[in-house]
Write a protein that holds these residues in place. Structure first.
Motif, PDB file in Angstrom:
ATOM      1  N   ASP A  19     -17.674  25.010  31.720  1.00 22.62           N
ATOM      2  CA  ASP A  19     -16.984  25.509  30.518  1.00 22.62           C
ATOM      3  C   ASP A  19     -16.500  26.944  30.718  1.00 22.62           C
ATOM      4  N   ARG A  23     -12.631  28.252  30.528  1.00 19.90           N
ATOM      5  CA  ARG A  23     -12.192  29.370  29.687  1.00 19.90           C
ATOM      6  C   ARG A  23     -11.497  30.445  30.507  1.00 19.90           C
ATOM      7  N   GLN A  26      -8.024  29.264  31.351  1.00 18.53           N
ATOM      8  CA  GLN A  26      -7.164  29.394  30.181  1.00 18.53           C
ATOM      9  C   GLN A  26      -6.762  30.845  29.970  1.00 18.53           C
ATOM     10  N   LYS A 101      -2.218  28.734  25.300  1.00 18.45           N
ATOM     11  CA  LYS A 101      -3.195  27.652  25.227  1.00 18.45           C
ATOM     12  C   LYS A 101      -4.392  28.084  24.384  1.00 18.45           C
ATOM     13  N   LYS A 102      -4.851  27.172  23.538  1.00 21.96           N
ATOM     14  CA  LYS A 102      -6.011  27.460  22.695  1.00 21.96           C
ATOM     15  C   LYS A 102      -7.228  26.629  23.092  1.00 21.96           C
ATOM     16  N   ASN A 103      -7.012  25.397  23.492  1.00 17.00           N
ATOM     17  CA  ASN A 103      -8.125  24.507  23.800  1.00 17.00           C
ATOM     18  C   ASN A 103      -7.883  23.816  25.141  1.00 17.00           C
ATOM     19  N   CYS A 104      -7.916  24.579  26.195  1.00 20.39           N
ATOM     20  CA  CYS A 104      -7.758  24.022  27.527  1.00 20.39           C
ATOM     21  C   CYS A 104      -9.017  23.236  27.895  1.00 20.39           C
ATOM     22  N   ARG A 105      -8.846  22.128  28.603  1.00 20.14           N
ATOM     23  CA  ARG A 105      -9.984  21.252  28.893  1.00 20.14           C
ATOM     24  C   ARG A 105     -10.194  21.015  30.384  1.00 20.14           C
ATOM     25  N   ARG A 157     -13.071  18.278  31.076  1.00 23.29           N
ATOM     26  CA  ARG A 157     -14.059  18.078  30.028  1.00 23.29           C
ATOM     27  C   ARG A 157     -13.508  17.118  28.988  1.00 23.29           C
ATOM     28  N   HIS A 241     -21.743  19.864  15.365  1.00 23.43           N
ATOM     29  CA  HIS A 241     -21.154  19.648  16.691  1.00 23.43           C
ATOM     30  C   HIS A 241     -21.491  18.252  17.221  1.00 23.43           C
ATOM     31  N   ARG A 244     -19.111  15.980  15.357  1.00 26.43           N
ATOM     32  CA  ARG A 244     -17.760  16.155  15.897  1.00 26.43           C
ATOM     33  C   ARG A 244     -17.609  15.434  17.227  1.00 26.43           C
TER      34      ARG A 244
END
Length: 410
Positions: A19, A23, A26, A101-105, A157, A241, A244
């Motif tokens: 993770d 980040r 990103q 980018k806000k939510n790169c995976r 991810r 979480h 979600r």
């Protein structure tokens, strides 16, 4: 270029390191985009050089492998290049200005920063992020390929875990015997596809079937969301979480069902025909219709087309995209235009008396347009393929080879 995907197994500490790497990737991608905005006219090589500057300024960026930093910058340049290309072609509407980018995976490594084990059942990442050795779980065997053929390694991810993708440079062409068959395909909502011979394939509607479960999971997730914590900029509870994640996994299941279905139908169509003509639909524009957006998205037309073009390239079959204008309105027998609404499912021509299912009539017109373009022979078509599905055709510099099906010019 093909992509083999494995699920990776490790410890929680390793997952947190992945993770962190995502980040960082990103962050570098967004910084590269900002650098381009402040210095118009720079090239891709300038963005690659800027990665070294970021590594000197930010210690956490220096922890990421140098080629992984370059790969993040190349992602930014890919968006910039698409924007330039659309501007040059004077595409109508928005030109797709690059966004942050806000939510790169995912994070992508090139040819360094990783090493496969002797059995090729595990991979070790050697940068300073601390990912370490991860076990590879999957049915593919990497022993068939040389290490030099692996051009990219991505860590992805998803809601149900972490995956490793290996982009391998191989020739995917397969010679097949000609079938001496051609087909025109109409994509629809009542039927997933209908061909010119009258054969139809029902639309499975995976989202519609799972909609109740998805809504229930979404409500449970919403009940655990705290507005007070959001205003105080605090982290939501562990139970939120978890809820979600359960909701995201249900969506992931629907997505996989749709992809496998499109893949199976596309493979069957390509194996049975030497030429496939289909509509060049503007799906992005069609989903703006709020009455049909859900059904169109559930149908998966874009996914089907991507697989159709890929299999056409792999098995050396001709795929032709034709303009969809008036294919449902024109009579397949006399060619006269017969206006009809979407609710009218049967084509009845008042001029010649020809009667046929609306989608089958459109499929006949599509095939006729396709044959008028290339006849029975032509160049083999292949599209820009989704990297999570069949392997985006990546060059050594990270750019994709964007080629599309032949399109009938009007």
């Amino acid at each position: 270029m093909i992509v083999y995907e494995f699920k990776v197994k490790g410890k929680d500490k390793q997952y947190r390191a992945i993770d962190d790497a995502i980040r960082t990737s990103q962050f570098i991608q967004n910084k590269a985009l900002r650098y381009w905005m402040d210095n118009r006219g720079i090239s891709r090589y300038d963005l690659n050089k800027y990665c070294a500057v970021l590594a000197d300024l930010f210690p956490f960026a220096d922890e990421l492998n140098s080629m992984a930093r370059q790969s993040a910058a190349e992602r930014a340049w890919s968006a910039i290049a698409r924007f330039y290309d659309r501007c040059k072609k004077k595409v109508k509407g928005k030109k797709g200005f690059p966004k942050f980018k806000k939510n790169c995976r995912s994070v992508e490594y090139k040819t360094s920063g990783w090493q496969l084990s002797l059995t090729r059942k595990a991979i070790t990442f050697s940068d300073k992020k601390g990912i370490g050795t991860l076990k590879l779980k999957g049915t593919y065997d990497l022993n068939y390929y040389n290490i030099e053929q692996i051009k990219r390694v991505r860590l992805v991810r998803r809601a149900d875990g972490y995956y490793a993708q290996f982009a391998i440079a191989v020739n995917v062409r397969v010679e097949t015997q000609p079938t001496n068959q051609v087909v025109g395909i109409d994509l629809g909502l009542k039927y997933f596809i209908a061909d010119d011979k009258g054969n139809v394939e029902q639309s499975p509607q995976f989202y519609r079937q799972s909609e109740k479960q998805l809504n229930r999971a979404n409500r449970k997730k919403s009940k655990k969301f705290s507005t007070a914590k959001k205003k105080a900029k605090q982290r939501q509870s562990i139970n939120y979480h978890k809820a979600r994640n359960r909701y995201a996994r249900k969506h992931l299941k629907v997505s996989r069902q749709r992809k496998e279905y499109c893949k199976r139908i596309a493979y069957s169509v390509i194996q049975s025909n030497d030429l496939v003509a289909y509509e060049d639909l503007n799906v992005k524009g069609l989903v703006r219709n709020r009455h049909l957006a859900k059904s169109i998205s559930d149908a998966g037309w874009s996914t089907f087309r991507a697989w159709l073009e890929y299999f056409g390239h792999k098995y050396e079959k001709v795929t032709v995209a034709v303009p969809p204008q008036n294919t449902s309105q024109n009579c397949a027998s006399c060619g006269k235009k017969v206006k009809k609404s979407l609710s009218t499912r049967t084509h009845v021509c008042p001029h010649c008396g020809y009667t046929e299912d609306r989608d089958v009539n459109a499929a006949i017109n599509i095939l006729r347009l396709g044959l008028s373009t290339v006849g029975h022979t032509g160049t083999y078509a292949w599209g820009d393929l989704p990297s999570w599905a069949v392997g985006e055709n990546l060059l050594s510099n990270g750019e994709s080879v964007n080629q599309e099906s032949q399109r009938l010019q009007t």
